[in-house]
Write an enzyme that holds these catalytic residues in place. Structure first.
Site, short mmCIF file in Angstrom:
data_model
loop_
_atom_site.label_atom_id
_atom_site.label_comp_id
_atom_site.label_asym_id
_atom_site.label_seq_id
_atom_site.Cartn_x
_atom_site.Cartn_y
_atom_site.Cartn_z
N HIS A 89 -15.96 42.89 -10.49
CA HIS A 89 -15.86 43.42 -11.85
C HIS A 89 -16.24 44.91 -11.88
O HIS A 89 -17.39 45.26 -11.60
CB HIS A 89 -16.76 42.63 -12.78
CG HIS A 89 -16.62 42.97 -14.21
ND1 HIS A 89 -17.69 43.35 -14.99
CD2 HIS A 89 -15.53 43.01 -15.02
CE1 HIS A 89 -17.27 43.60 -16.22
NE2 HIS A 89 -15.97 43.41 -16.26
N GLU A 145 -11.39 44.45 -10.32
CA GLU A 145 -11.02 44.70 -11.72
C GLU A 145 -11.40 46.12 -12.09
O GLU A 145 -12.42 46.64 -11.63
CB GLU A 145 -11.76 43.70 -12.63
CG GLU A 145 -11.37 43.80 -14.10
CD GLU A 145 -12.30 44.69 -14.91
OE1 GLU A 145 -12.02 44.89 -16.12
OE2 GLU A 145 -13.29 45.22 -14.36
N ASP A 180 -10.77 49.40 -15.42
CA ASP A 180 -10.30 49.77 -16.76
C ASP A 180 -9.61 51.13 -16.68
O ASP A 180 -10.06 52.03 -15.97
CB ASP A 180 -11.49 49.89 -17.71
CG ASP A 180 -12.40 48.66 -17.65
OD1 ASP A 180 -12.10 47.69 -18.35
OD2 ASP A 180 -13.39 48.69 -16.90
N HIS A 193 -14.65 52.57 -18.08
CA HIS A 193 -14.76 51.45 -19.00
C HIS A 193 -15.06 51.88 -20.43
O HIS A 193 -14.40 51.46 -21.38
CB HIS A 193 -15.86 50.48 -18.54
CG HIS A 193 -16.15 49.39 -19.51
ND1 HIS A 193 -17.10 49.51 -20.51
CD2 HIS A 193 -15.59 48.16 -19.67
CE1 HIS A 193 -17.12 48.40 -21.23
NE2 HIS A 193 -16.22 47.56 -20.75
N GLU A 230 -7.20 46.38 -16.55
CA GLU A 230 -7.32 46.29 -18.00
C GLU A 230 -6.93 47.62 -18.64
O GLU A 230 -7.52 48.66 -18.34
CB GLU A 230 -8.73 45.93 -18.44
CG GLU A 230 -8.84 45.87 -19.96
CD GLU A 230 -10.24 45.56 -20.48
OE1 GLU A 230 -10.48 45.78 -21.69
OE2 GLU A 230 -11.09 45.13 -19.69
#
Length: 294
Positions: free
Chosen positions: A56, A83, A85, A98, A166
């Protein structure tokens, strides 16, 4: 660990990763796995894919989140999936971060003291590149930078890693879906190999996920959140995953999701997140979700 595993058949790799996850993540306490997500490749049953581990924001327990150092830390730990952003700078460059602002994870307040609240979209890529994105985490990471999406993708490819991407707050960045897809295509991430097994794009914005699917229907997508069951059939036309906070998961809601098939013909998957604040990974998996994020 990862370098050796990549030389053996994929099935063997999956078995080794599953064994490691079962013995470590599922026995962890609620605050001991904030940097990883346990993701099941398919619903439980004969012939399903083995459990995968997604780091993450990179291995964010070992290195500053969403940096190349965190990608490399995940790689050293044998974590294939990462993962991150993505947002957009004032001059239109895609950057990996993020928060809506630069304050928490960079020294923006020191470098640009008169520009509060230091929103990402208020700074050019060159200005963002000046910032220290590592010292807040630890002195040995001093000078770590906020990476561009292009640099992030290149590092993942270099390490042989995979990406859960994301798109953050797309309403702030009109047209970001098409821009992200252009960059992915330019860096080779929309070829057959990447699309089949190395890329998933998700967002809290249903409109964003639908836009991604319409522009690149071959790409797997996920909706973050817990939509009402009455909306699920419509969402299954363009989303492969529904990824809610664990507090929103009930047996009835989960069953309603799993009854549907996504745009690629497979049952919708459910990856629960916000686990550390609510319950343990073991109890979440017992509910029947396909994976755990955070």
């Amino acid at each position: 660990m990862l370098r050796r595993s990549l030389r053996i058949p994929a099935a063997a790799v999956a078995y080794l990763v599953t064994a490691a996850v079962s013995s470590s993540v599922l026995s962890a306490g609620p605050g001991e796995y904030a940097d990883v997500a346990v993701i099941s490749g398919a619903r439980a049953g004969p012939g399903t894919a083995a459990t995968r581990v997604i780091a993450h924001r990179g291995a964010s327990r070992d290195a500053p989140e969403n940096t190349l150092a965190a990608v490399d830390a995940a790689h050293r730990r044998g974590l294939i999936w990462v993962e991150n952003d993505v947002q957009r700078s004032k001059d239109g460059r895609l950057v990996v971060l993020h928060d809506a602002t630069l304050e928490r994870t960079t020294d923006a307040a020191t470098v640009f003291p008169g520009r509060a609240p230091w929103r990402v979209g208020d700074f050019t890529a060159a200005e963002i590149a000046r910032l220290d994105a590592g010292s807040w985490f630890g002195g040995r990471f001093a000078g770590e930078r906020v990476p561009t999406l292009a640099a992030y993708l290149r590092r993942l490819d270099h390490n042989g890693q995979r990406l859960l991407l994301e798109i953050k707050a797309p309403e702030k960045y009109p047209g970001i879906e098409a821009q992200v897809l252009r960059e992915l295509r330019a860096l080779g991430w929309l070829d057959r190999a990447h699309v089949r097994s190395r890329l998933v794009i998700q967002s809290f914005s249903v409109r964003c996920v639908k836009a991604v699917h319409e522009r690149a229907p071959q790409v797997r997508t996920g909706i973050l959140g817990a939509p009402d069951v009455r909306r699920l059939a419509g969402y299954a036309r363009f989303a492969d995953q529904i990824n809610p906070p664990v507090s929103a998961v009930s047996s009835g809601w989960l069953a309603a999701v799993h009854r549907l098939r996504g745009p690629h013909g497979r049952p919708l998957e459910v990856y629960a997140w916000d686990v550390a604040k609510n319950t343990t990974a073991r109890s979440v998996r017992a509910r029947g979700v396909d994976g755990v994020i955070e």
